[in-house]
Design a protein around this motif. Structure first.
Motif, PDB file in Angstrom:
ATOM      1  N   ILE A 249       0.755  -1.027   0.022  1.00 18.73           N
ATOM      2  CA  ILE A 249       0.049   0.022   0.110  1.00 18.73           C
ATOM      3  C   ILE A 249       0.895   1.192   0.045  1.00 18.73           C
ATOM      4  O   ILE A 249       2.080   1.004   0.156  1.00 18.73           O
ATOM      5  N   PHE A 250       0.226   2.306  -0.113  1.00 20.66           N
ATOM      6  CA  PHE A 250       1.007   3.618  -0.203  1.00 20.66           C
ATOM      7  C   PHE A 250       0.569   4.618   0.802  1.00 20.66           C
ATOM      8  O   PHE A 250      -0.749   4.860   1.243  1.00 20.66           O
ATOM      9  N   ALA A 251       1.511   5.137   1.910  1.00 26.15           N
ATOM     10  CA  ALA A 251       1.106   6.075   2.693  1.00 26.15           C
ATOM     11  C   ALA A 251       2.141   7.278   2.642  1.00 26.15           C
ATOM     12  O   ALA A 251       3.410   7.031   2.162  1.00 26.15           O
ATOM     13  N   PHE A 252       1.520   8.479   3.277  1.00 32.01           N
ATOM     14  CA  PHE A 252       2.330   9.670   3.063  1.00 32.01           C
ATOM     15  C   PHE A 252       2.788  10.391   4.327  1.00 32.01           C
ATOM     16  O   PHE A 252       2.146  10.112   5.234  1.00 32.01           O
ATOM     17  N   THR A 253       4.197  10.750   4.384  1.00 33.22           N
ATOM     18  CA  THR A 253       4.277  11.637   5.533  1.00 33.22           C
ATOM     19  C   THR A 253       3.548  13.256   5.624  1.00 33.22           C
ATOM     20  O   THR A 253       3.026  13.392   4.292  1.00 33.22           O
ATOM     21  N   PRO A 254       3.204  13.784   6.639  1.00 22.97           N
ATOM     22  CA  PRO A 254       2.524  15.028   6.318  1.00 22.97           C
ATOM     23  C   PRO A 254       3.421  16.001   5.276  1.00 22.97           C
ATOM     24  O   PRO A 254       2.825  16.859   4.696  1.00 22.97           O
ATOM     25  N   LYS A 255       4.624  15.703   4.919  1.00 20.85           N
ATOM     26  CA  LYS A 255       5.170  16.582   3.939  1.00 20.85           C
ATOM     27  C   LYS A 255       5.199  16.053   2.566  1.00 20.85           C
ATOM     28  O   LYS A 255       5.575  16.566   1.755  1.00 20.85           O
ATOM     29  N   GLY A 256       4.373  14.897   2.425  1.00 24.28           N
ATOM     30  CA  GLY A 256       4.297  14.526   0.985  1.00 24.28           C
ATOM     31  C   GLY A 256       5.112  13.377   0.773  1.00 24.28           C
ATOM     32  O   GLY A 256       5.063  12.772  -0.430  1.00 24.28           O
ATOM     33  N   ALA A 257       6.115  13.083   1.589  1.00 26.16           N
ATOM     34  CA  ALA A 257       6.954  11.962   1.111  1.00 26.16           C
ATOM     35  C   ALA A 257       6.032  10.522   1.105  1.00 26.16           C
ATOM     36  O   ALA A 257       5.453  10.177   2.125  1.00 26.16           O
ATOM     37  N   LEU A 258       6.428   9.896  -0.221  1.00 29.19           N
ATOM     38  CA  LEU A 258       5.738   8.610  -0.431  1.00 29.19           C
ATOM     39  C   LEU A 258       6.561   7.393   0.228  1.00 29.19           C
ATOM     40  O   LEU A 258       7.644   7.069   0.035  1.00 29.19           O
ATOM     41  N   HIS A 259       5.747   6.458   0.972  1.00 30.05           N
ATOM     42  CA  HIS A 259       6.501   5.179   1.486  1.00 30.05           C
ATOM     43  C   HIS A 259       5.401   4.028   1.279  1.00 30.05           C
ATOM     44  O   HIS A 259       4.298   3.964   1.409  1.00 30.05           O
ATOM     45  N   GLN A 260       6.143   2.941   0.527  1.00 30.52           N
ATOM     46  CA  GLN A 260       5.334   1.626   0.299  1.00 30.52           C
ATOM     47  C   GLN A 260       5.646   0.588   1.620  1.00 30.52           C
ATOM     48  O   GLN A 260       6.634   0.434   2.024  1.00 30.52           O
ATOM     49  N   LEU A 261       4.285   0.094   1.850  1.00 30.43           N
ATOM     50  CA  LEU A 261       4.412  -0.677   3.019  1.00 30.43           C
ATOM     51  C   LEU A 261       3.645  -2.135   2.650  1.00 30.43           C
ATOM     52  O   LEU A 261       2.646  -1.799   1.676  1.00 30.43           O
TER      53      LEU A 261
ATOM     54  N   ALA B 133       6.600   4.267  10.747  1.00 31.19           N
ATOM     55  CA  ALA B 133       7.493   4.776  11.543  1.00 31.19           C
ATOM     56  C   ALA B 133       8.667   4.453  11.236  1.00 31.19           C
ATOM     57  O   ALA B 133       9.800   5.002  10.849  1.00 31.19           O
ATOM     58  N   PHE B 134       9.063   2.797  11.194  1.00 31.98           N
ATOM     59  CA  PHE B 134      10.340   2.436  11.229  1.00 31.98           C
ATOM     60  C   PHE B 134      10.588   2.296   9.468  1.00 31.98           C
ATOM     61  O   PHE B 134      11.782   2.428   9.167  1.00 31.98           O
ATOM     62  N   ALA B 135       9.646   2.432   8.696  1.00 30.47           N
ATOM     63  CA  ALA B 135      10.043   2.625   7.231  1.00 30.47           C
ATOM     64  C   ALA B 135      10.630   4.120   7.046  1.00 30.47           C
ATOM     65  O   ALA B 135      11.478   3.994   6.057  1.00 30.47           O
ATOM     66  N   VAL B 136      10.177   5.054   7.769  1.00 28.36           N
ATOM     67  CA  VAL B 136      10.635   6.239   7.451  1.00 28.36           C
ATOM     68  C   VAL B 136      12.289   6.422   8.042  1.00 28.36           C
ATOM     69  O   VAL B 136      13.075   6.687   7.324  1.00 28.36           O
ATOM     70  N   HIS B 137      12.384   5.961   9.263  1.00 31.19           N
ATOM     71  CA  HIS B 137      13.587   5.970   9.663  1.00 31.19           C
ATOM     72  C   HIS B 137      13.668   4.896  11.153  1.00 31.19           C
ATOM     73  O   HIS B 137      12.696   5.081  11.890  1.00 31.19           O
ATOM     74  N   THR B 138      14.714   4.274  11.292  1.00 35.70           N
ATOM     75  CA  THR B 138      14.828   3.243  12.645  1.00 35.70           C
ATOM     76  C   THR B 138      14.550   4.095  13.788  1.00 35.70           C
ATOM     77  O   THR B 138      14.012   3.670  14.745  1.00 35.70           O
TER      78      THR B 138
END
Length: 696
Positions: A384-396, A406-411
């Protein structure tokens, strides 16, 4: 099998500057080293590395990769060494060959551990140079093509399962869908032979009955797009048997109920035509809501780009259509390998992030079972796709929670998580995320990962990091306990113990640092006698036998009582020798002995308070423990074993609470004193079967 000149000509056809002499030398080297070795098929063994090299030429890879493919089995299966490879073919080829080579020193390990160690080395090498993965995938591909020649069924199944669990998902994650599909197909044939035979038989029947229906639908799609002024190529195919079987298993349906077994691919001239073609198809035929996916504007993590939609064709037939440009198609089928021009800094950002996550998992995994579990989680799940408040995309993976995010953004962000907002609303950390959610993580520098998170996180990276943090925290607690116990042991040694004595003891015990010694003491992995001998060799020679060391003298004496006065140890706080204690004396009730911090003391304000202490020889009392065990076979037996090893008798044992995957037990335990009880608690905390342990 490719002849020597044919292989060289292939390389020169796309790389005229390749070193022809070096390629010839590598071909001859592998033929000579493998000599008379035979494969299960009866073919000369060197035919395998030659075919792997041929697969690499199909992808037009550089000469170092071709040479690595030719030599990839020489170190593992012949007398050649990495030093020999470096001498004859250079450092770069030697490094690549070493990355692909399995560890030869771990053949005595259990199967899972051996597989995990091979995977660990492979992932680390792959993180430095993706060509290691490309050669390994081609190696596995050719082995799967010849798997049916292996006589032992259990070996065929092991290789097929490893391919399905590790290598096919790895191929998918780097965008090599052609490799992924063929590996899955060949593995499926071995793992589920009856299902494979049934599905391929039904597909053959459909093929004979449809009278060229696939070609007819492809032509209808092409004509509809041509009438709209779009020049396209359209191809159709049946979905391969594993894809159909997977859909049947996931949806719990029969073959007849799988309606979209036909898939069509539309190749356009440019990106704008992709969207135009989609609009035309949705106008001519009804599209199925929820089945449209735009991987062009939002590519998959492996760089895959395409439009996917499902249409209802004539007679309510469902068909799947993929729309992409020619460049996208080439990249989608062979991923990184399709456009590989090797430069250290040219890796796509998505690949760098994914590889970094895998290496973090390798570092954080505690044992073989964890490594295999976490790696499978990392590479084999729908996204799935989720976004940070600043619009950065992370796939999970599907089912991920804010903690996974949170761990996907940074440990570090994952470790400091205390709360989360999803789309601006405060939500529980265990809330599953949906496509398009905006996730804001609330953090605190004083926070730490919680053991309970393991019950809902789904990503391998999060699970590995949480387990590592919990282990480190428990280790620190055990070290703290061990340090206190060590001071007591050191006080019984006939010498003053300083830093040098501790350093020497660590060396004698073959440990790395003083903390290792304190941990071993706290976890009851060393007996007092062993520690004393390590500190001052020979100091225990005149001491009593080990049986006397472990003897439990249950005589209790308490100072501060009138001689002959009656007393009993309170059951609310279970004091044991070593605790600070007080007495409450009420008329006609004798003296109740409590620990100084017992909460029940507040109810005894009308009683006489006595200042008590334990007599010198006091030993033997009942301690009360609470232990949280993992709900799995053998966990309770392991806890009981710890009690037995520490010579503590169980007086009572009750299961007070169950909450999957844990069970909480309360235990009354006969112990000698506080130090004895503390050792048992530390030993429980060090056990893999125990999640938490504490004295009540």
């Amino acid at each position: 099998m490719l002849r020597q000149y044919e292989l060289v000509e292939r390389v020169l056809s796309y790389d005229p500057n390749a070193d022809e002499a070096l390629l010839n030398r590598a071909y001859v080297y592998t033929v000579q080293k493998h000599g008379t070795q035979k494969r299960a098929s009866g073919d000369p063994y060197f035919s395998h590395p030659v075919e792997v090299a041929g697969l690499m030429t199909d992808l037009q890879l550089d000469q170092e990769t071709i040479i690595t493919a030719l030599l990839h089995d020489t170190v593992e299966d012949t007398l050649a060494t990495i030093e020999d490879i470096e001498k004859h073919f250079g450092k770069e080829v030697a490094r690549l060959v070493d990355g692909v080579t399995k560890l030869s020193k771990i053949e005595a390990m259990p199967e899972d551990e051996r597989a995990a160690e091979n995977l660990r080395k492979f992932l680390l090498a792959m993180s430095e140079d993706i060509r290691v993965l490309l050669v390994k995938l081609a190696d596995r591909m050719h082995n799967m093509r010849t798997l049916h020649f292996i006589k032992k069924p259990e070996k065929r199944l092991r290789i097929a399962r490893e391919t399905m669990d590790i290598y096919a998902p790895l191929a998918e994650r780097v965008g090599m869908y052609e490799y992924m599909r063929e590996m899955q197909q060949l593995a499926f044939e071995q793992l589920e032979p009856d299902a494979y035979k049934t599905i391929t038989g039904r597909l053959e029947q459909i093929r004979m009955q449809d009278g060229g229906q696939v070609d007819a639908i492809a032509l209808a799609i092409k004509q509809a797009l041509a009438e709209a002024g779009l020049q396209v190529e359209v191809t159709g195919r049946e979905k391969h048997p594993y894809s159909i079987w997977k859909k049947m298993a996931e949806r719990h349906v029969s073959f007849e109920q799988v309606t979209d077994i036909m898939a069509f691919r539309v190749i356009t001239e440019n990106e704008a035509d992709c969207y135009a073609a989609m609009g035309v198809l949705h106008t001519v035929w009804q599209f199925i809501p929820g089945k449209f996916k735009d991987y062009i504007s939002t590519p998959k993590n492996n760089g895959y780009r395409s439009l996917h939609t499902s249409l209802i064709y004539e007679n309510s037939m469902r068909v799947e259509v993929q729309i992409r440009t020619r460049h996208m198609h080439q990249k989608n089928e062979f991923g990184l390998a399709a456009h590989w021009a090797y430069k250290q800094g040219d890796r796509p950002d998505g690949q760098v992030g994914w590889l970094r996550d895998l290496i973090e998992i390798v570092d954080a995994s505690h044992d073989a079972e964890e490594l295999l579990e976490h790696t499978r989680l990392a590479i084999y799940q729908d996204r799935i796709f989720a976004f940070t408040p600043k619009g950065a995309l992370h796939q999970l993976p599907v089912g991920s929670t804010p903690v996974d995010f949170a761990f996907a953004v940074h440990t570090d962000l994952g470790a400091q998580t205390v709360g989360a907002k999803i789309n601006g609303r405060h939500m529980p950390l265990r809330t599953p995320l949906n496509n398009g959610d905006v996730v804001e993580i609330i953090k605190s520098k004083k926070a730490a990962p919680q053991l309970s998170w393991l019950s809902f996180v789904v990503t391998g990276k999060a699970r590995a990091a949480i387990r590592r943090s919990v282990r480190l925290k428990e280790r620190e607690e055990v070290i703290e306990i061990g340090t206190k116990l060590f001071e007591d042991i050191a006080a019984r040694v006939p010498a003053k113990i300083g830093k040098k004595a501790i350093t020497d003891a660590v060396k004698r015990l073959e440990m790395s640092e003083p903390d290792d010694l304190m941990y071993a003491v706290g976890a009851a992995k060393l007996e007092d006698r062993e520690v004393m001998e390590a500190l001052v060799p020979g100091c225990t020679a005149d001491m009593e036998d080990r049986e006397d060391w472990s003897r439990q003298d249950k005589a209790i004496s308490i100072r501060g009582l009138t001689p002959g006065a009656g007393y009993h140890l309170s059951e609310c706080c279970h004091p044991v020798p070593g605790d600070r204690i007080v007495g409450l004396r009420s008329p006609g009730k004798g003296v109740e002995v409590h620990t100084i911090d017992c909460l029940q003391l507040a109810t005894g304000v009308d009683a006489d308070w006595l200042d008590l202490s334990w007599g010198k020889a006091s030993k033997g009392a009942v301690g009360h423990l609470r232990a949280t065990l993992y709900d799995r076979p053998g966990a309770l037996a392991e806890m009981a074993g710890i009690f037995g090893q520490n010579m503590a008798n169980i007086r009572a044992l009750t299961l007070s609470q169950t909450e999957h995957p844990f069970g909480v037990y309360e235990v009354d335990l006969e112990v000698q004193d506080l130090a004895h009880l503390t050792r048992i608690v530390s030993a429980l905390r060090a056990s893999d079967a125990v999640a938490q342990a504490e004295r009540i």
